[in-house]
Design a protein around this motif. Structure first.
Motif, PDB file in Angstrom:
ATOM      1  N   VAL A  83     -48.105  30.776  16.163  1.00  7.83           N
ATOM      2  CA  VAL A  83     -48.075  29.790  15.085  1.00  7.83           C
ATOM      3  C   VAL A  83     -49.352  28.960  15.107  1.00  7.83           C
ATOM      4  O   VAL A  83     -49.973  28.700  14.065  1.00  7.83           O
ATOM      5  CB  VAL A  83     -46.841  28.886  15.205  1.00  7.83           C
ATOM      6  N   GLU A  84     -49.755  28.556  16.322  1.00  9.65           N
ATOM      7  CA  GLU A  84     -50.942  27.718  16.449  1.00  9.65           C
ATOM      8  C   GLU A  84     -52.182  28.418  15.916  1.00  9.65           C
ATOM      9  O   GLU A  84     -53.036  27.812  15.242  1.00  9.65           O
ATOM     10  CB  GLU A  84     -51.148  27.332  17.917  1.00  9.65           C
ATOM     11  N   GLU A  85     -52.282  29.723  16.191  1.00  8.16           N
ATOM     12  CA  GLU A  85     -53.434  30.476  15.696  1.00  8.16           C
ATOM     13  C   GLU A  85     -53.419  30.544  14.171  1.00  8.16           C
ATOM     14  O   GLU A  85     -54.457  30.359  13.523  1.00  8.16           O
ATOM     15  CB  GLU A  85     -53.443  31.881  16.287  1.00  8.16           C
ATOM     16  N   LEU A  86     -52.263  30.803  13.587  1.00  6.77           N
ATOM     17  CA  LEU A  86     -52.162  30.836  12.129  1.00  6.77           C
ATOM     18  C   LEU A  86     -52.585  29.508  11.519  1.00  6.77           C
ATOM     19  O   LEU A  86     -53.322  29.474  10.517  1.00  6.77           O
ATOM     20  CB  LEU A  86     -50.733  31.178  11.710  1.00  6.77           C
ATOM     21  N   LEU A  87     -52.125  28.418  12.103  1.00  5.27           N
ATOM     22  CA  LEU A  87     -52.460  27.099  11.570  1.00  5.27           C
ATOM     23  C   LEU A  87     -53.944  26.801  11.712  1.00  5.27           C
ATOM     24  O   LEU A  87     -54.593  26.316  10.772  1.00  5.27           O
ATOM     25  CB  LEU A  87     -51.631  26.024  12.279  1.00  5.27           C
ATOM     26  N   ASP A  88     -54.503  27.114  12.877  1.00  7.03           N
ATOM     27  CA  ASP A  88     -55.918  26.817  13.112  1.00  7.03           C
ATOM     28  C   ASP A  88     -56.816  27.663  12.217  1.00  7.03           C
ATOM     29  O   ASP A  88     -57.782  27.157  11.631  1.00  7.03           O
ATOM     30  CB  ASP A  88     -56.267  27.056  14.586  1.00  7.03           C
ATOM     31  N   VAL A  89     -56.497  28.955  12.109  1.00  9.48           N
ATOM     32  CA  VAL A  89     -57.307  29.833  11.267  1.00  9.48           C
ATOM     33  C   VAL A  89     -57.168  29.430   9.797  1.00  9.48           C
ATOM     34  O   VAL A  89     -58.146  29.367   9.050  1.00  9.48           O
ATOM     35  CB  VAL A  89     -56.885  31.308  11.465  1.00  9.48           C
ATOM     36  N   GLY A  90     -55.945  29.131   9.388  1.00  6.11           N
ATOM     37  CA  GLY A  90     -55.716  28.742   8.005  1.00  6.11           C
ATOM     38  C   GLY A  90     -56.506  27.514   7.606  1.00  6.11           C
ATOM     39  O   GLY A  90     -57.055  27.449   6.496  1.00  6.11           O
ATOM     40  N   ARG A  91     -56.594  26.559   8.502  1.00  5.19           N
ATOM     41  CA  ARG A  91     -57.305  25.315   8.181  1.00  5.19           C
ATOM     42  C   ARG A  91     -58.797  25.546   8.006  1.00  5.19           C
ATOM     43  O   ARG A  91     -59.453  24.829   7.241  1.00  5.19           O
ATOM     44  CB  ARG A  91     -57.027  24.276   9.265  1.00  5.19           C
ATOM     45  N   VAL A  92     -59.350  26.535   8.707  1.00  9.62           N
ATOM     46  CA  VAL A  92     -60.768  26.862   8.508  1.00  9.62           C
ATOM     47  C   VAL A  92     -61.017  27.233   7.047  1.00  9.62           C
ATOM     48  O   VAL A  92     -61.988  26.781   6.423  1.00  9.62           O
ATOM     49  CB  VAL A  92     -61.201  28.016   9.434  1.00  9.62           C
ATOM     50  N   ASP A 119     -45.543  20.868   4.956  1.00 11.08           N
ATOM     51  CA  ASP A 119     -45.619  19.444   5.286  1.00 11.08           C
ATOM     52  C   ASP A 119     -47.025  18.887   5.089  1.00 11.08           C
ATOM     53  O   ASP A 119     -47.195  17.681   4.889  1.00 11.08           O
ATOM     54  CB  ASP A 119     -45.163  19.223   6.733  1.00 11.08           C
ATOM     55  N   GLU A 120     -48.028  19.767   5.146  1.00  9.53           N
ATOM     56  CA  GLU A 120     -49.418  19.342   4.942  1.00  9.53           C
ATOM     57  C   GLU A 120     -49.834  19.429   3.473  1.00  9.53           C
ATOM     58  O   GLU A 120     -50.958  19.078   3.126  1.00  9.53           O
ATOM     59  CB  GLU A 120     -50.358  20.203   5.790  1.00  9.53           C
ATOM     60  N   GLY A 121     -48.926  19.951   2.613  1.00  7.50           N
ATOM     61  CA  GLY A 121     -49.249  20.081   1.201  1.00  7.50           C
ATOM     62  C   GLY A 121     -50.138  21.264   0.882  1.00  7.50           C
ATOM     63  O   GLY A 121     -50.811  21.279  -0.150  1.00  7.50           O
ATOM     64  N   VAL A 122     -50.144  22.283   1.758  1.00  8.66           N
ATOM     65  CA  VAL A 122     -50.969  23.473   1.563  1.00  8.66           C
ATOM     66  C   VAL A 122     -50.146  24.551   0.880  1.00  8.66           C
ATOM     67  O   VAL A 122     -49.052  24.891   1.329  1.00  8.66           O
ATOM     68  CB  VAL A 122     -51.510  23.997   2.911  1.00  8.66           C
ATOM     69  N   GLU A 123     -50.659  25.117  -0.198  1.00 15.58           N
ATOM     70  CA  GLU A 123     -49.962  26.165  -0.930  1.00 15.58           C
ATOM     71  C   GLU A 123     -50.028  27.478  -0.149  1.00 15.58           C
ATOM     72  O   GLU A 123     -51.077  27.830   0.398  1.00 15.58           O
ATOM     73  CB  GLU A 123     -50.600  26.337  -2.312  1.00 15.58           C
ATOM     74  N   THR A 124     -48.902  28.210  -0.126  1.00 14.00           N
ATOM     75  CA  THR A 124     -48.846  29.427   0.682  1.00 14.00           C
ATOM     76  C   THR A 124     -48.187  30.588  -0.051  1.00 14.00           C
ATOM     77  O   THR A 124     -47.350  30.398  -0.933  1.00 14.00           O
ATOM     78  CB  THR A 124     -48.069  29.193   1.992  1.00 14.00           C
TER      79      THR A 124
END
Length: 246
Positions: A83-92, A119-124
């Motif tokens: 999960v952490e990798e998905l979140l970190d990569v996504g934010r890039v 929760d961050e308001g990011v569309e997915t």
């Protein structure tokens, strides 16, 4: 914010009584000419991205190449082992441009990433969706777009758009529901079935999009009308018009 509550292309189309929308996939140089023709945006997957890095360099450069050809959304598929990798990569990628939307595979890690990005308001987008139970789970987690895969189901003898119909029925009573995007559309016949069965949007390669304009009767009647046009030109009845027959 859920995409239905925002001002994305699908929301605007539904509000204006237009749709379903069409998204394209492929090489940036091939997509550029099609983007002004009502295309909603660009959708990537890791298969296409792995082809494009061999042309454009690192994947971030590929995404910049897409962003350079359009001001419309660019959906970036990411992957990872946690999960952490998905979140970190996504934010890039979301930090690269507000045009970027994230596409994540349908897994338990993906489920958790959808909730976090919600929760961050990011569309997915949720990709690799093959069952109604998966669609229900990711919808509750807050995903904005669900992508039933179509032609891979057809390849194993199944109904390619059954899941689209099931999602349309399941979400019909939801005030805020995910959009249903028909995905892995490899033929005009499957595109037709997806539109018929109620998808909100569809993504396909630009070549299939081009072929959607073909029909033997269209060819026949276009030739008939062109012959009449040429006949008027040859008889001088199109005088004053900038006619070109080459």
């Amino acid at each position: 914010m859920n995409a239905l509550e925002g001002d994305g292309p699908v929301t605007r189309a539904r509000r204006g009584g237009r749709g379903p929308l069409i998204w394209l996939a492929g090489d940036p140089k091939d997509l550029a000419e099609w983007m002004p023709l009502g295309i909603a945006g660009i959708v990537t997957n890791t298969v296409v991205l792995n082809q494009m890095v061999k042309i454009y360099g690192p994947v971030t450069s590929v995404i910049r190449a897409y962003l350079d050809i359009t001001d419309k959304p660019v959906v970036v598929e990411i992957d990872g082992h946690s999960v952490e990798e998905l979140l970190d990569v996504g934010r890039v990628f979301t930090e690269m441009s507000d045009q970027v939307i994230l596409k994540i595979p349908c897994t338990v890690n993906g489920l958790k990433a959808f909730a976090a990005f919600r929760d961050e308001g990011v569309e997915t987008y949720c990709t690799t969706c093959f069952s109604l139970t998966q669609a229900a789970a990711v919808a509750q987690a807050g995903v904005d777009h669900i992508l039933p895969f179509c032609d891979p189901v057809k390849a194993v003898g199944g109904d390619p758009t059954k899941l689209i119909r099931e999602c349309v029925q399941m979400f019909s009573g939801w005030e805020q529901r995910p959009f249903i995007q028909a995905a892995l559309i490899r033929s005009v016949d499957t595109a037709y079935a997806a539109f018929r069965d109620g998808c909100d949007e569809l993504v396909t390669m630009w070549t299939v999009y081009r072929d959607m304009m073909e029909h033997p009767l269209t060819d026949q009647w276009n030739q008939t009308f062109m012959d009449e046009w040429v006949d008027m030109h040859r008889s001088g009845m199109l005088e004053g018009l900038p006619v070109r027959l080459d």
